[in-house]
Design an enzyme around this catalytic site. Structure first.
Site, PDB file in Angstrom:
ATOM      1  N   ASP A   1      -6.779  -2.795  -7.436  1.00 36.61           N
ATOM      2  CA  ASP A   1      -7.342  -3.413  -6.231  1.00 36.61           C
ATOM      3  C   ASP A   1      -7.695  -4.861  -6.508  1.00 36.61           C
ATOM      4  OD1 ASP A   1      -8.290  -2.396  -3.422  1.00 36.61           O
ATOM      5  OD2 ASP A   1      -9.742  -3.889  -4.088  1.00 36.61           O
TER       6      ASP A   1
ATOM      7  N   ARG B   1       0.817  -1.231   0.000  1.00 33.45           N
ATOM      8  CA  ARG B   1       0.000   0.000   0.000  1.00 33.45           C
ATOM      9  C   ARG B   1       0.840   1.265   0.000  1.00 33.45           C
ATOM     10  NH1 ARG B   1      -5.609  -0.386   1.724  1.00 33.45           N
ATOM     11  NH2 ARG B   1      -6.305  -2.276   0.695  1.00 33.45           N
TER      12      ARG B   1
ATOM     13  N   ARG C   1      -3.421   6.837   0.892  1.00 27.54           N
ATOM     14  CA  ARG C   1      -3.910   8.072   1.510  1.00 27.54           C
ATOM     15  C   ARG C   1      -2.968   8.738   2.490  1.00 27.54           C
ATOM     16  NH1 ARG C   1      -9.256   5.123   3.130  1.00 27.54           N
ATOM     17  NH2 ARG C   1      -7.660   3.524   3.000  1.00 27.54           N
TER      18      ARG C   1
ATOM     19  N   TYR D   1     -14.985 -11.713  -0.160  1.00 30.27           N
ATOM     20  CA  TYR D   1     -15.649 -10.425  -0.442  1.00 30.27           C
ATOM     21  C   TYR D   1     -16.843 -10.621  -1.376  1.00 30.27           C
ATOM     22  CZ  TYR D   1     -11.822  -7.800   1.744  1.00 30.27           C
ATOM     23  OH  TYR D   1     -10.917  -7.285   2.636  1.00 30.27           O
TER      24      TYR D   1
ATOM     25  N   ARG E   1      -6.574  11.678  -6.053  1.00 30.68           N
ATOM     26  CA  ARG E   1      -7.819  10.991  -5.742  1.00 30.68           C
ATOM     27  C   ARG E   1      -8.988  11.982  -5.716  1.00 30.68           C
ATOM     28  NH1 ARG E   1     -11.534   9.105  -3.300  1.00 30.68           N
ATOM     29  NH2 ARG E   1     -11.558   7.633  -1.579  1.00 30.68           N
TER      30      ARG E   1
HETATM   31  O1  CP3 Z   1       0.138   0.536  -3.124  1.00 32.69           O
HETATM   32  C1  CP3 Z   1      -0.346  -0.605  -3.241  1.00 32.69           C
HETATM   33  O2  CP3 Z   1      -0.151  -1.535  -2.432  1.00 32.69           O
HETATM   34  C2  CP3 Z   1      -1.085  -0.941  -4.520  1.00 32.69           C
HETATM   35  C3  CP3 Z   1      -2.469  -0.865  -4.502  1.00 32.69           C
HETATM   36  C4  CP3 Z   1      -3.355  -1.795  -3.677  1.00 32.69           C
HETATM   37  C5  CP3 Z   1      -4.612  -1.337  -3.197  1.00 32.69           C
HETATM   38  N1  CP3 Z   1      -5.274  -2.396  -2.676  1.00 32.69           N
HETATM   39  C6  CP3 Z   1      -5.084   0.044  -3.289  1.00 32.69           C
HETATM   40  C7  CP3 Z   1      -6.172   0.499  -2.407  1.00 32.69           C
HETATM   41  C8  CP3 Z   1      -3.263  -3.143  -3.348  1.00 32.69           C
HETATM   42  C9  CP3 Z   1      -2.105  -4.121  -3.575  1.00 32.69           C
HETATM   43  C10 CP3 Z   1      -4.494  -3.517  -2.720  1.00 32.69           C
HETATM   44  C11 CP3 Z   1      -4.801  -4.887  -2.288  1.00 32.69           C
HETATM   45  C12 CP3 Z   1      -6.025  -5.141  -1.522  1.00 32.69           C
HETATM   46  N2  CP3 Z   1      -7.251  -4.547  -1.643  1.00 32.69           N
HETATM   47  C13 CP3 Z   1      -6.140  -6.155  -0.542  1.00 32.69           C
HETATM   48  C14 CP3 Z   1      -5.067  -7.140  -0.179  1.00 32.69           C
HETATM   49  C15 CP3 Z   1      -4.048  -6.542   0.724  1.00 32.69           C
HETATM   50  C16 CP3 Z   1      -4.540  -6.264   2.127  1.00 32.69           C
HETATM   51  O3  CP3 Z   1      -4.563  -5.069   2.473  1.00 32.69           O
HETATM   52  O4  CP3 Z   1      -4.882  -7.200   2.829  1.00 32.69           O
HETATM   53  C17 CP3 Z   1      -7.458  -6.119  -0.052  1.00 32.69           C
HETATM   54  C18 CP3 Z   1      -8.047  -7.011   1.028  1.00 32.69           C
HETATM   55  C19 CP3 Z   1      -8.151  -5.096  -0.764  1.00 32.69           C
HETATM   56  C20 CP3 Z   1      -9.586  -4.733  -0.650  1.00 32.69           C
HETATM   57  C21 CP3 Z   1      -9.751  -3.327  -0.231  1.00 32.69           C
HETATM   58  N3  CP3 Z   1      -9.464  -2.234  -1.026  1.00 32.69           N
HETATM   59  C22 CP3 Z   1     -10.246  -2.851   0.994  1.00 32.69           C
HETATM   60  C23 CP3 Z   1     -10.684  -3.710   2.155  1.00 32.69           C
HETATM   61  C24 CP3 Z   1     -10.242  -1.459   0.913  1.00 32.69           C
HETATM   62  C25 CP3 Z   1     -10.788  -0.500   1.931  1.00 32.69           C
HETATM   63  C26 CP3 Z   1      -9.869  -0.321   3.073  1.00 32.69           C
HETATM   64  C27 CP3 Z   1      -9.173   0.987   2.953  1.00 32.69           C
HETATM   65  O5  CP3 Z   1      -7.939   0.994   3.151  1.00 32.69           O
HETATM   66  O6  CP3 Z   1      -9.860   1.975   2.662  1.00 32.69           O
HETATM   67  C28 CP3 Z   1      -9.715  -1.076  -0.337  1.00 32.69           C
HETATM   68  C29 CP3 Z   1      -9.498   0.295  -0.850  1.00 32.69           C
HETATM   69  C30 CP3 Z   1      -8.139   0.632  -1.330  1.00 32.69           C
HETATM   70  N4  CP3 Z   1      -7.350  -0.153  -2.108  1.00 32.69           N
HETATM   71  C31 CP3 Z   1      -7.468   1.869  -1.114  1.00 32.69           C
HETATM   72  C32 CP3 Z   1      -6.243   1.796  -1.788  1.00 32.69           C
HETATM   73  C33 CP3 Z   1      -5.187   2.867  -1.905  1.00 32.69           C
HETATM   74  C34 CP3 Z   1      -8.038   3.065  -0.366  1.00 32.69           C
HETATM   75  C35 CP3 Z   1      -9.073   3.665  -1.251  1.00 32.69           C
HETATM   76  C36 CP3 Z   1      -9.103   5.157  -1.277  1.00 32.69           C
HETATM   77  O7  CP3 Z   1      -8.176   5.811  -1.795  1.00 32.69           O
HETATM   78  O8  CP3 Z   1     -10.102   5.689  -0.803  1.00 32.69           O
END
Ligand code: CP3
Length: 348
Positions: free
Chosen positions: A72, A22, A26, A149, A35
């Protein structure tokens, strides 16, 4: 060869390559700005120029050894026809699959590129724009985590709805896992074709599976995905992340054929090294590289505890193929200054 690829080929480096799960997100003001301009998280994912830009942001700011594609794990269910939205402050929402009847409403795998083509375009752009020494990592969710999910329609503390379906209707559940496995193979194959040099499989909820179910629904699909990708792209390593797998990590490492496993912060490094590293004492060790596993909370708190923990990890892994990372994703409340502090501690 680039540092990250050397480690994935089994080499131990004096200074481990570093990147953070990640790392685009943010906690970076420049990410929040893009964003806000884009409107929504999904708009960033599906606009190649924006996905490229936010992937590059942490590389410019920190000089990490690897860039992970901005996307994602839930784009695959979205491409299979499930509605997807991200609710501010609450996380992802999908229309829950409910039961086996919901499977019939999904699209066939050969149609997913209608939605996913912009992701491949972002990979292709990054393959050109990244600095030469930085490795481009593509990724997908592992079938079990993605299924959890798809079934619940949201994140759940214990993946209850998916585990219930798994026990009640093994056949229907297996069909869903097989469908996601096929879609994931296709998705990662296309990312590699577009320029991804490594791919990572995120099984974020692997830790909620009982051992027999872990073997069936985490190890077996990962093994299949790795085997097909290896047959098509022999030089592209796969990093597996069965988060929370605990004592099952070594079995995952040896059975799936991954080049590396990512360790969550609860895994003791001396144990992981002995059980899984090529340098391990144990005969029959899978000999994989290890990635991890600093507690992401330290990126919020910083201080002496951060430097001490980071140096402790580097010391514990010295002489073994190791990629420095966190044990899970960096959180929105992390301080970018602590990332700089971390890099100083690791790189000296
Ligand atoms: O920088 C990176 O790592 C690359 C991008 C990346 C994202 N999600 C961007 C993201 C990666 C590799 C993921 C993987 C992901 N997404 C996982 C597996 C890794 C882990 O964290 O366990 C999972 C379970 C998800 C599903 C997911 N996506 C959730 C549960 C959420 C909401 C939680 C949160 O942090 O808000 C997301 C949203 C998400 N994916 C964001 C980002 C940058 C935040 C969204 C935003 O900008 O509002």
């Amino acid at each position: 060869m680039k540092n990250l690829l050397r480690v994935l080929n089994g080499e131990a480096l004096d200074v481990p390559p570093v990147w953070l799960m990640r790392q685009a997100g943010r906690y970076l003001p420049e990410y929040r700005a893009v964003r806000a301009r884009a409107g929504s998280f999904l708009d960033v994912c599906y606009t190649p120029e924006l996905a490229e830009e936010v992937t590059l942001q942490p590389i410019r700011r920190f000089g990490f050894d690897a860039a992970i594609l901005f996307a994602d794990i839930l784009l695959v269910p979205h491409a299979l026809g499930q509605e997807l939205r991200f609710v501010e402050g609450e996380g992802p929402r999908l229309d829950p699959l409910g039961d086996v009847a919901g499977l019939g409403r999904l699209k066939p795998v050969d149609e997913i590129d209608e939605v996913l083509a912009p992701v491949y375009a972002a990979v292709a752009r990054l393959a050109h724009s990244l600095p030469d020494e930085v490795t481009l990592i593509g990724f997908a969710g592992a079938p079990w985590t993605v299924a959890s999910y798809m079934i619940a329609g949201r994140g759940t503390p214990d993946q209850g709805p998916a585990r219930a379906w798994m026990y009640r209707d093994r056949q229907g559940f297996s069909r869903l896992i097989d469908l996601i496995t096929e879609a994931t193979i296709h998705y990662l194959d296309r990312q590699i074709a577009a320029g991804a040099e490594v791919v990572m499989l995120f099984d974020s909820w692997a830790g909620s599976l009982a051992p027999e179910m872990f073997a069936r629904f985490s190890i077996a699909p990962a093994k299949k995905i790795v085997a097909v990708l290896k047959a098509r792209h022999s030089q592209v390593p796969v990093i597996g992340f069965p988060r929370g797998a605990g004592a099952m990590y070594p079995r995952f490492a040896s059975a799936t054929g991954v080049a590396a496993v990512a360790l969550d912060s609860a895994v003791p490094l001396d144990w992981a090294r002995e059980m899984m590293s090529p340098s391990g004492e144990r005969p029959g060790s899978p000999g994989v590289a290890l990635q991890g596993n600093l507690d992401p909370m330290l990126m919020v708190t910083g201080g002496a505890a951060l430097t001490e923990a980071a140096k402790g990890i580097v010391g514990a892994m010295r002489g073994a193929p190791h990629i420095f990372n966190l044990g899970h994703g960096i959180t929105p409340d992390a301080d970018p200054a602590h990332v700089e502090q971390l890099l100083r501690a690791v790189r000296g």
